[in-house]
Design a protein around this motif. Structure first.
Motif, PDB file in Angstrom:
ATOM      1  N   GLY A  75       0.831  -1.210   0.000  1.00 28.13           N
ATOM      2  CA  GLY A  75       0.000   0.000   0.000  1.00 28.13           C
ATOM      3  C   GLY A  75       0.857   1.248   0.000  1.00 28.13           C
ATOM      4  N   LEU A  76       1.953   1.177   0.761  1.00 31.94           N
ATOM      5  CA  LEU A  76       2.841   2.332   0.862  1.00 31.94           C
ATOM      6  C   LEU A  76       3.465   2.643  -0.504  1.00 31.94           C
ATOM      7  CD1 LEU A  76       4.165   4.325   2.885  1.00 31.94           C
ATOM      8  CD2 LEU A  76       6.101   2.766   2.931  1.00 31.94           C
ATOM      9  N   TYR A  77       3.913   1.583  -1.199  1.00 40.38           N
ATOM     10  CA  TYR A  77       4.511   1.795  -2.519  1.00 40.38           C
ATOM     11  C   TYR A  77       3.489   2.408  -3.472  1.00 40.38           C
ATOM     12  CZ  TYR A  77       8.712  -0.828  -1.365  1.00 40.38           C
ATOM     13  OH  TYR A  77       9.868  -1.229  -0.819  1.00 40.38           O
ATOM     14  N   ARG A  78       2.287   1.842  -3.434  1.00 37.46           N
ATOM     15  CA  ARG A  78       1.240   2.369  -4.297  1.00 37.46           C
ATOM     16  C   ARG A  78       1.063   3.862  -4.056  1.00 37.46           C
ATOM     17  NH1 ARG A  78      -4.262  -1.161  -4.571  1.00 37.46           N
ATOM     18  NH2 ARG A  78      -3.484  -2.735  -5.996  1.00 37.46           N
ATOM     19  N   LEU A  79       1.024   4.235  -2.775  1.00 32.76           N
ATOM     20  CA  LEU A  79       0.837   5.633  -2.415  1.00 32.76           C
ATOM     21  C   LEU A  79       2.011   6.467  -2.940  1.00 32.76           C
ATOM     22  CD1 LEU A  79      -0.814   7.683  -0.689  1.00 32.76           C
ATOM     23  CD2 LEU A  79       0.830   7.237   1.122  1.00 32.76           C
ATOM     24  N   LEU A  80       3.228   5.969  -2.700  1.00 33.75           N
ATOM     25  CA  LEU A  80       4.417   6.721  -3.103  1.00 33.75           C
ATOM     26  C   LEU A  80       4.424   6.941  -4.617  1.00 33.75           C
ATOM     27  CD1 LEU A  80       7.315   5.233  -0.960  1.00 33.75           C
ATOM     28  CD2 LEU A  80       6.287   7.492  -0.822  1.00 33.75           C
ATOM     29  N   PHE A 112       1.996   7.025  -6.579  1.00 32.66           N
ATOM     30  CA  PHE A 112       0.867   7.824  -7.051  1.00 32.66           C
ATOM     31  C   PHE A 112       1.046   9.307  -6.729  1.00 32.66           C
ATOM     32  CE2 PHE A 112      -3.755   8.869  -7.330  1.00 32.66           C
ATOM     33  CZ  PHE A 112      -3.888   8.508  -8.653  1.00 32.66           C
ATOM     34  N   ILE A 113       1.947   9.606  -5.785  1.00 27.29           N
ATOM     35  CA  ILE A 113       2.103  10.998  -5.355  1.00 27.29           C
ATOM     36  C   ILE A 113       2.421  11.958  -6.511  1.00 27.29           C
ATOM     37  CG2 ILE A 113       3.670  12.531  -4.070  1.00 27.29           C
ATOM     38  CD1 ILE A 113       3.432  10.687  -1.737  1.00 27.29           C
ATOM     39  N   PRO A 114       3.364  11.623  -7.415  1.00 27.94           N
ATOM     40  CA  PRO A 114       3.663  12.589  -8.491  1.00 27.94           C
ATOM     41  C   PRO A 114       2.431  12.975  -9.300  1.00 27.94           C
ATOM     42  CG  PRO A 114       5.243  10.795  -8.526  1.00 27.94           C
ATOM     43  CD  PRO A 114       4.215  10.429  -7.522  1.00 27.94           C
ATOM     44  N   THR A 115       1.495  12.014  -9.462  1.00 29.44           N
ATOM     45  CA  THR A 115       0.313  12.282 -10.268  1.00 29.44           C
ATOM     46  C   THR A 115      -0.608  13.296  -9.613  1.00 29.44           C
ATOM     47  OG1 THR A 115       0.484  10.039 -11.075  1.00 29.44           O
ATOM     48  CG2 THR A 115      -1.587  11.164 -11.483  1.00 29.44           C
ATOM     49  N   VAL A 116      -0.665  13.287  -8.289  1.00 27.78           N
ATOM     50  CA  VAL A 116      -1.628  14.167  -7.621  1.00 27.78           C
ATOM     51  C   VAL A 116      -0.999  15.474  -7.167  1.00 27.78           C
ATOM     52  CG1 VAL A 116      -3.235  12.378  -6.903  1.00 27.78           C
ATOM     53  CG2 VAL A 116      -1.291  12.918  -5.449  1.00 27.78           C
ATOM     54  N   THR A 117       0.324  15.624  -7.307  1.00 28.56           N
ATOM     55  CA  THR A 117       0.896  16.927  -6.975  1.00 28.56           C
ATOM     56  C   THR A 117       0.759  17.839  -8.187  1.00 28.56           C
ATOM     57  OG1 THR A 117       3.028  15.982  -7.556  1.00 28.56           O
ATOM     58  CG2 THR A 117       2.569  16.251  -5.227  1.00 28.56           C
ATOM     59  N   PRO A 118       0.627  19.147  -7.950  1.00 35.34           N
ATOM     60  CA  PRO A 118       0.420  20.063  -9.074  1.00 35.34           C
ATOM     61  C   PRO A 118       1.601  20.008 -10.045  1.00 35.34           C
ATOM     62  CG  PRO A 118       0.110  21.170  -6.982  1.00 35.34           C
ATOM     63  CD  PRO A 118       0.639  19.821  -6.668  1.00 35.34           C
ATOM     64  N   MET A 119       1.286  19.940 -11.321  1.00 34.16           N
ATOM     65  CA  MET A 119       2.323  19.753 -12.321  1.00 34.16           C
ATOM     66  C   MET A 119       3.262  20.949 -12.394  1.00 34.16           C
ATOM     67  SD  MET A 119       1.774  18.319 -16.125  1.00 34.16           S
ATOM     68  CE  MET A 119       0.288  17.395 -15.889  1.00 34.16           C
ATOM     69  N   TYR A 176      -0.911   7.045 -12.522  1.00 32.14           N
ATOM     70  CA  TYR A 176      -2.309   6.748 -12.818  1.00 32.14           C
ATOM     71  C   TYR A 176      -2.436   5.394 -13.514  1.00 32.14           C
ATOM     72  CZ  TYR A 176      -6.979   7.318 -14.735  1.00 32.14           C
ATOM     73  OH  TYR A 176      -8.292   7.136 -15.073  1.00 32.14           O
ATOM     74  N   ASN A 177      -1.620   5.191 -14.551  1.00 34.53           N
ATOM     75  CA  ASN A 177      -1.668   3.917 -15.260  1.00 34.53           C
ATOM     76  C   ASN A 177      -1.232   2.770 -14.360  1.00 34.53           C
ATOM     77  OD1 ASN A 177      -2.590   5.037 -17.569  1.00 34.53           O
ATOM     78  ND2 ASN A 177      -0.606   5.082 -18.609  1.00 34.53           N
ATOM     79  N   MET A 178      -0.280   3.039 -13.469  1.00 37.07           N
ATOM     80  CA  MET A 178       0.163   2.000 -12.557  1.00 37.07           C
ATOM     81  C   MET A 178      -1.001   1.511 -11.699  1.00 37.07           C
ATOM     82  SD  MET A 178       2.425   2.180  -9.220  1.00 37.07           S
ATOM     83  CE  MET A 178       0.884   2.745  -8.527  1.00 37.07           C
ATOM     84  N   LEU A 179      -1.815   2.470 -11.261  1.00 33.75           N
ATOM     85  CA  LEU A 179      -2.970   2.096 -10.436  1.00 33.75           C
ATOM     86  C   LEU A 179      -3.960   1.261 -11.240  1.00 33.75           C
ATOM     87  CD1 LEU A 179      -3.029   2.997  -7.538  1.00 33.75           C
ATOM     88  CD2 LEU A 179      -4.792   4.641  -8.128  1.00 33.75           C
TER      89      LEU A 179
END
Lengths: 399, 309
Positions: B118-123, B125-132, B186-189
């Motif tokens: 779960g932690l890896y998934r979160l890590l 995914f972080i770049p995707t949800v931070t402002p570009m 995103y695609n990873m998820l």
């Protein structure tokens, strides 16, 4: 059945109302940037600014307008220089621009449709063209019509980090320094990961150098861009060599930063940079060292620079152009500038009577003016100039 | 107020033509109204509007003039626009496969029940949800001469790194690398969820038949994952044709026009040059290209996408 129908109708009309509100909100505003309440007129004033120090200065001036004309107040609306033009065009196409608009000499032709010609109104407002330097006065004309009254005017100048010069034991630039002096100072100051100079990666930043080194503007005899003429090519090569051959300036990058070289100077990484006097207020505000100012170093054809300036105009949609001009008279007049809080940095306004005490070097300016009148002004290209697409990305610094 | 008594149960469909259907239709229209009006207001009408504008010389300020197909012809003969289309194509052709490979690789890596999944998934995914924009600014600091990458090069190889954002040959690579980092989460998820949905029994059956890990990946995992991959591919293709923020914030399209993409060019024509006619035309070019590519994808999906029914 009737109940459900009524409910449906209510829902439908509620939905319609919400929709109508949303649409109305999109088109709200209007009014041309002027409101009058109890005999007091508030005019919207659209202007760019680059820092809170600048905003404070403008707000102070707006207070002076109200002091002089108690029935007038200005509502200052601002955005960064690049965004200003986008926002202005968007507002104007919706008929929503302010009453008083900041106008930069380079950009005057592109927004001329927005502005009221001032020629017939100036005398009534007590504004006399003879009080202003003719080059900036004319730079704010389009097709012979005066569209704005200038508040500042200046050539590109050399900013230097006096602390770095002192530490390195390099003599600080004088008003009569030469390109040789500049190169040897830049070389001595390039040590320990720091550089002597910072270059802008834009073609316009070569102009002061092409004028001083090669006596060339980027324009051909008929006012069209001619970037590949021999003198200009040489100057561009010389400018690029500062980075690639001599290594006295850091490598340039493609960036969305509007003023990368100035920021490198402010951060202390580069000891010298060429920018406009209008940046002085920001440099003084942010730099942690003693800042000095010098003219462009003299090359074989002397010390020359490029001139730009700005003024205030009145939008076509303004319902009170006379009141707006009265306000502009204060903003650009001697009272407005003598108490200007911007420490003379914006060299505001341009009246000849106030040359003393301004940050710019009068020598550089004189030469620049002479240059300008002779070559037909590199800084206000004619409308027919082909769009220089590749440089359009980062020309913000030349206000 | 009249409250009608409930009608006695009748035998179905007394009225011919099915006015009951029509009443349903009206109710359906009511339910559809919010989203339809939004679609009309913010998508369809602007779409048609921009088509109209593309046939005009349409400055933001000043006189508008009908010019027919001039905008289209002008763009097609403009060497800068050729370069811009090439840039966009290069971005898509490199970015999409890279994105799919990276996101699939990471999804496969965290798909077994490893510790801290779960932690890896979160890590990731972080770049995707931070402002570009914020990401791009940080990457700009990394890339710039004298930045951490350059310093690393100096320490390891004893020579400066290429000037990633100042060199024509490197700028697009720098933009793509940053985009992959930003976009793979995103695609990873999607892949991760797809992998979890593959029944364990299939893998077990294949193992019993003697299939090794590589064979199981080719013959079980990939076919079972193909619907997820199809979805991810379509979405990534569409968004990468529309790439804007990365070059805008990182390089502003430079050096020269080396990283100028179609949407960035559209923005510049429309909101810097104030030429809405040309901007709309670029928009329609992009629309047609995306439509075509997506249609081809849908046609091609029969060959490789397996819906497990």
């Amino acid at each position: 059945m009737a109940i459900t129908t009524i409910r449906k109708r209510v829902l439908a009309s509620a939905a319609a109302a919400v929709l109508a509100l949303t649409v109305a909100a999109c088109g709200s505003g209007g009014g041309g940037g002027s409101t009058t309440v109890d005999g007091k007129t508030t005019l919207v004033w659209n202007m760019w600014s680059g820092s809170t120090a600048e905003v404070d200065a403008w707000n102070h001036l707006s207070g002076m307008v109200t002091a002089k004309h108690p029935d007038l107040a200005l509502e200052f609306q601002t955005s960064s220089f690049n965004d200003y033009w986008t926002k202005l065009a968007a507002q104007a196409s919706g008929g929503d621009a302010g009453c008083i608009l900041g106008v930069q000499s380079y950009r005057a032709p592109s927004i001329s449709e927005l502005l009221v010609p001032l020629d017939d109104m100036l005398t009534g407002a007590g504004i006399d063209a003879a009080d202003f330097d003719p080059s900036i006065w004319q730079a704010l004309q389009v097709d012979g019509q005066q569209l704005a009254v200038p508040y500042d005017f200046g050539p590109l100048i050399m900013f230097y980090n006096a602390d770095r010069f002192r530490e390195a034991g390099v003599p600080v630039p004088t008003t009569s320094w030469t390109v040789q002096d500049f190169l040897s100072a830049a070389q001595s100051l390039t040590t320990g990961g720091k550089h002597g100079f910072a270059a802008y990666p834009t073609i316009d930043s070569v102009i002061p150098w092409s004028l001083s080194l090669e006596d060339t503007t980027p324009l051909g005899p008929d006012g069209e861009l001619d970037l590949t003429q021999e003198g200009f090519v040489k100057a561009v090569q010389w400018y690029a060599d500062l980075v690639t051959k001599l290594g006295v300036a850091p490598q340039v990058v493609a960036t969305s930063d509007a003023t990368p070289a100035l920021n490198s100077f402010i951060a202390g990484d580069a000891a010298m940079v060429v920018d406009g006097p209008w940046q002085l207020v920001n440099v003084m505000d942010q730099a942690q060292f003693e800042v000095g100012v010098a003219p462009i170093p003299a090359g074989p054809s002397g010390s020359h620079s490029q001139v730009a300036g700005s003024g205030f105009g009145i939008s076509q949609t303004c319902p009170d152009p006379d009141k707006a001009l009265a306000a502009i008279a204060v903003l650009t007049g001697p009272e407005g500038s003598s108490t200007s809080p911007s420490r003379g940095a914006r060299s505001r306004p341009a009246p000849r009577s106030r040359k003393r005490g301004s940050a710019r070097s009068s020598r550089a300016r004189r030469k620049a003016c002479r240059r300008r009148s002779r070559t037909g002004c590199p800084h206000r290209p004619p409308r027919t100039t082909p769009r220089s697409r590749s440089c359009s990305s980062s020309t913000a610094w030349k206000r | 107020m009249t409250v009608s008594a409930p009608a006695p149960p009748t035998t179905p469909v007394a009225e011919p033509g099915g006015s009951g259907h029509r009443r349903d239709g009206r109710a359906a229209l009511g339910f559809l109204a919010p989203s339809t009006s939004g679609f009309l207001l913010f998508t369809l009408i602007p779409l048609v509007g921009s088509l109209v504008i593309s046939f005009f010389a349409w400055p933001v300020l000043g006189r508008r003039r009908f010019v027919g197909l001039d905008n289209f012809v002008e763009l097609l003969t403009d060497p800068i626009f050729h370069r811009v289309m090439l840039n966009t194509l290069v971005f898509v052709l490199v970015y999409v496969p890279l994105n799919v490979v990276v996101s699939l690789g990471l999804a496969l890596w965290i798909s077994p029940r490893i510790r801290g999944r779960g932690l890896y998934r979160l890590l990731f995914f972080i770049p995707t949800v931070t402002p570009m924009i914020a990401n791009a600014l940080v990457w700009r600091l990394l890339y710039q001469p004298g930045g951490p990458i350059d310093q690393g090069f100096q320490a390891v190889f004893g020579m400066p790194s290429p000037n990633f954002l100042g060199d024509n040959r490197w700028a697009m690579a720098a933009v793509i690398l940053m985009s992959v980092w930003q976009g793979f989460g995103y695609n990873m998820l999607v892949f991760s969820a797809g992998l979890d949905a593959i029944p364990q029994s299939l893998h077990e059956a294949a193992s019993i038949d003697g299939a090794g890990p590589l064979r199981r990946f080719w013959s079980v995992t990939l076919p079972m994952l193909s619907p997820s991959m199809f979805f991810a591919m379509i979405m990534t293709l569409i968004t990468s044709f529309q790439v804007f923020v990365q070059p805008y914030a990182l390089t502003a399209g430079g050096p020269g026009v080396a990283t100028e993409t179609m949407v960035l060019h559209l923005y510049r024509e429309g909101f810097v040059q104030f030429d809405l006619g040309t901007a709309s035309t670029i928009g329609w070019f992009l629309f047609m290209i995306i439509m075509l590519v997506t249609a081809l994808q849908f046609l091609g999906q029969k060959r490789w996408v397996h819906y497990d029914d």
